[in-house]
Design an enzyme around this catalytic site. Structure first.
Site, PDB file in Angstrom:
ATOM      1  CB  CYS A   1     -15.060   6.105   9.834  1.00 45.63           C
ATOM      2  SG  CYS A   1     -14.303   5.067   8.573  1.00 45.63           S
TER       3      CYS A   1
ATOM      4  CE  LYS B   1     -13.470  -0.897  14.943  1.00 42.53           C
ATOM      5  NZ  LYS B   1     -14.780  -0.944  14.322  1.00 42.53           N
TER       6      LYS B   1
HETATM    7  N1  LIG Z   1     -11.607   2.083   7.382  1.00 45.80           N
HETATM    8  C1  LIG Z   1     -12.914   1.900   7.552  1.00 45.80           C
HETATM    9  O1  LIG Z   1     -13.376   1.264   8.503  1.00 45.80           O
HETATM   10  C2  LIG Z   1     -13.883   2.465   6.555  1.00 45.80           C
HETATM   11  C3  LIG Z   1     -15.217   2.025   6.560  1.00 45.80           C
HETATM   12  C4  LIG Z   1     -16.093   2.544   5.618  1.00 45.80           C
HETATM   13  C5  LIG Z   1     -15.663   3.507   4.712  1.00 45.80           C
HETATM   14  N2  LIG Z   1     -14.357   3.919   4.737  1.00 45.80           N
HETATM   15  C6  LIG Z   1     -13.933   4.909   3.742  1.00 45.80           C
HETATM   16  O2  LIG Z   1     -13.246   4.222   2.706  1.00 45.80           O
HETATM   17  C7  LIG Z   1     -12.172   5.026   2.185  1.00 45.80           C
HETATM   18  C8  LIG Z   1     -10.852   4.286   2.308  1.00 45.80           C
HETATM   19  O3  LIG Z   1     -10.587   4.083   3.683  1.00 45.80           O
HETATM   20  P1  LIG Z   1      -9.443   3.102   4.173  1.00 45.80           P
HETATM   21  O4  LIG Z   1      -9.534   3.054   5.657  1.00 45.80           O
HETATM   22  O5  LIG Z   1      -9.488   1.833   3.385  1.00 45.80           O
HETATM   23  O6  LIG Z   1      -8.156   3.943   3.726  1.00 45.80           O
HETATM   24  P2  LIG Z   1      -6.627   3.480   3.713  1.00 45.80           P
HETATM   25  O7  LIG Z   1      -5.826   4.688   3.969  1.00 45.80           O
HETATM   26  O8  LIG Z   1      -6.447   2.261   4.551  1.00 45.80           O
HETATM   27  O9  LIG Z   1      -6.402   3.011   2.192  1.00 45.80           O
HETATM   28  C9  LIG Z   1      -6.419   3.863   1.098  1.00 45.80           C
HETATM   29  C10 LIG Z   1      -5.416   3.326   0.067  1.00 45.80           C
HETATM   30  O10 LIG Z   1      -5.539   4.043  -1.152  1.00 45.80           O
HETATM   31  C11 LIG Z   1      -4.261   4.172  -1.739  1.00 45.80           C
HETATM   32  N3  LIG Z   1      -4.319   5.220  -2.780  1.00 45.80           N
HETATM   33  C12 LIG Z   1      -4.384   6.559  -2.620  1.00 45.80           C
HETATM   34  N4  LIG Z   1      -4.470   7.169  -3.824  1.00 45.80           N
HETATM   35  C13 LIG Z   1      -4.479   6.192  -4.761  1.00 45.80           C
HETATM   36  C14 LIG Z   1      -4.572   6.179  -6.188  1.00 45.80           C
HETATM   37  N5  LIG Z   1      -4.703   7.308  -6.900  1.00 45.80           N
HETATM   38  N6  LIG Z   1      -4.534   4.992  -6.824  1.00 45.80           N
HETATM   39  C15 LIG Z   1      -4.427   3.851  -6.106  1.00 45.80           C
HETATM   40  N7  LIG Z   1      -4.347   3.791  -4.764  1.00 45.80           N
HETATM   41  C16 LIG Z   1      -4.374   4.942  -4.102  1.00 45.80           C
HETATM   42  C17 LIG Z   1      -3.380   4.438  -0.565  1.00 45.80           C
HETATM   43  O11 LIG Z   1      -2.022   4.159  -0.859  1.00 45.80           O
HETATM   44  C18 LIG Z   1      -3.962   3.491   0.496  1.00 45.80           C
HETATM   45  O12 LIG Z   1      -3.331   2.221   0.460  1.00 45.80           O
HETATM   46  C19 LIG Z   1     -12.251   6.333   2.973  1.00 45.80           C
HETATM   47  O13 LIG Z   1     -13.022   7.253   2.262  1.00 45.80           O
HETATM   48  C20 LIG Z   1     -12.953   5.939   4.260  1.00 45.80           C
HETATM   49  O14 LIG Z   1     -13.634   7.017   4.846  1.00 45.80           O
HETATM   50  C21 LIG Z   1     -13.465   3.409   5.618  1.00 45.80           C
END
Ligand SMILES: NC(=O)c1ccc[n+]([C@@H]2O[C@H](COP(=O)([O-])OP(=O)(O)OC[C@H]3O[C@@H](n4cnc5c(N)ncnc54)[C@H](O)[C@@H]3O)[C@@H](O)[C@H]2O)c1
Length: 444
Positions: free
Chosen positions: A266, A327
């Site tokens: 992030c 982390k």
């Molecule tokens: N990881 C964190 O701590 C965190 C915290 C707050 C916000 N975010 C935000 O949330 C969002 C997701 O982050 P994350 O860490 O969960 O990502 P991630 O990569 O762990 O998960 C994303 C998932 O989406 C799937 N995906 C992609 N395209 C798709 C589609 N068209 N249909 C269905 N599934 C699909 C992928 O296969 C993957 O499993 C990002 O924008 C990130 O910036 C993340």
């Protein structure tokens, strides 16, 4: 309420599981069949404390299920969360292809009113793009089904994601559609019982709030890291300075820890994306550019200290590295400082034995069969035959080590600590030299 969650990663899976825990009927969709297979077999594809129990309980209760079937997911939820990745594009801007693909799928297949919720971190203006993508798909088939687009950024922390989701500091909802706001209020009511945490605002402000929060936290870290470099030069101790300023209520104690740089999925990407967004508006963000530069520099601080002691050419040297995850309490290694440290050590001819309580599988995936990297099954095993110990992640199990054991295992009795885990006097007493961040170098 019937909820679909598109994207079953760190955010999507936690969102889906926690909403199911409150009694909602949740279907999680992912395009990655491997992830869905693991979940359907009762496994969890990521490491997130407490998540397995919530998932298991709700799957058993029939409130949580998983699918790769897009049509089924679109049909299921009145509320459709989009929680897919928004990785940095080559130029640093957020890559919206997954968000817009998810939006198009919804527009292509929906047959009744939907509230489409952007939970992914997306730049200001993305809700408009999502709205346009859905409208385009509806127009293609001459449909006038109603829908609303809402921004509901997620603030959970990896490693404490379930707790954060269950007990949020605030829930930001950016919306201008009354029916959608009503539904979002109802959905979040159970998380909101002892005081009002829901902040309803316009969509663009909600989108910017998420970036502003991460940018502020990253700024605090880079600020302290920069001061740490100065403290070392001036004979001051950054830990004392941290206590001294953190006790000021206007400043507060959080995110004031100097270290070897922030990583993760992030902060780095969101700071870059916000800088990029601002550039697009012809508005330079001077502070954030410095935050990013300071962080890049900070990731090299540990290896610089190693070089100072062992020389620029590390051929034949072998290091124990404790901690690979960006982390503690996560297996996530996206933008982790460990990756910079390992790359620098390899580049200079060194070899490494690494230990991490949960991220070694992820490291193996990233580094493949890298011959210069071995793994140990305990912190102490990693020390055997190493010239020195380098600590990159502040896992709890590294906090009270057996210093005697460290001393007797290492060829050179020195610890490079990127997270200031130890009291320097104690390390010295054990006969070890100690290099930490923003504090005097201790010679045994
Ligand atoms: N990881 C964190 O701590 C965190 C915290 C707050 C916000 N975010 C935000 O949330 C969002 C997701 O982050 P994350 O860490 O969960 O990502 P991630 O990569 O762990 O998960 C994303 C998932 O989406 C799937 N995906 C992609 N395209 C798709 C589609 N068209 N249909 C269905 N599934 C699909 C992928 O296969 C993957 O499993 C990002 O924008 C990130 O910036 C993340």
């Amino acid at each position: 309420m019937k909820v679909s969650v598109v994207g079953t990663g760190y955010v999507g899976l936690v969102t889906g599981a926690c909403l199911a825990e409150m009694g909602n009927d949740v279907l999680c969709l992912d395009v990655d069949p491997n992830k869905i297979r693991i979940l359907e077999e009762g496994g969890i594809p990521i490491h997130e404390p407490g998540l397995d129990k919530v998932v298991e309980r709700n799957v058993k209760a029939g409130r949580l299920s998983f699918t790769t079937d897009i049509a089924r997911a679109v049909a299921h939820g009145t509320i459709q969360f989009i929680a897919v990745g928004t990785p940095p594009d080559e130029d640093g801007s957020a890559d919206l292809q997954y968000v817009l693909a998810a939006a198009r799928n919804i527009g292509r297949l929906m047959t009744d009113y939907k509230v489409i919720v952007d939970k992914s971190t997306v730049p200001v203006g993305t809700a408009d793009k999502v709205r346009a993508a859905v409208a385009d798909e509806l127009a293609k088939r001459g449909s006038d089904v109603q829908y609303a687009v809402v921004s509901n950024p997620e603030f959970l922390k990896e490693g404490a994601a379930v707790d954060d989701f269950m007990r949020p500091d605030r829930i930001v909802v950016g919306a201008d559609d009354e029916q959608a706001i009503l539904l979002m209020r109802a959905l979040y009511a159970p998380f909101n019982r002892n005081h009002e945490r829901l902040i309803v605002m316009d969509v663009r402000s909600a989108e910017l709030t998420k970036y502003a929060a991460n940018a502020m936290l990253a700024t605090r870290i880079s600020f302290m890291n920069e001061l740490a470099l100065l403290a070392e030069k001036m004979g001051a101790d950054i830990e004392q300075v941290r206590l001294g300023i953190g006790s000021d209520q206007r400043i507060g104690t959080h995110f004031l820890y100097a270290g070897c740089g922030y990583g993760g999925s992030c902060f780095p990407k969101d700071v870059k994306a916000l800088i990029k967004t601002a550039n697009g508006e012809d508005q330079e963000l001077l502070v954030l550019k410095a935050v990013e530069d300071a962080n890049e520099r900070q990731k090299t601080v540990l290896v610089n200290k190693v070089v100072k002691r062992f020389g620029a050419d590390l051929t034949g040297k072998h290091f124990a590295v404790w901690g690979l995850a960006f982390k503690p309490n996560t297996d996530d290694m996206r933008e982790a400082t460990s990756r910079v440290v390992l790359a620098e050590l390899f580049e200079r001819g060194a070899t490494v034995t690494a230990y991490d309580p949960v991220a070694m599988a992820e490291a193996k995936r990233i580094f493949g069969d890298e011959p210069r990297l071995k793994y140990a099954d305990s912190p102490n095993a990693a020390l055997q035959g190493a010239d020195a110990l380098i600590i990159v992640t502040e896992w709890k199990e590294f906090r009270s080590p057996d210093f005697e054991k460290i001393k007797s295992s290492l060829k050179t009795a020195v610890i490079f600590d990127g997270r200031n885990l130890y009291e320097p006097a104690l390390v010295k007493q054990a006969g070890l030299s100690y290099e930490s961040i923003g504090r005097a170098s201790i010679q045994a």
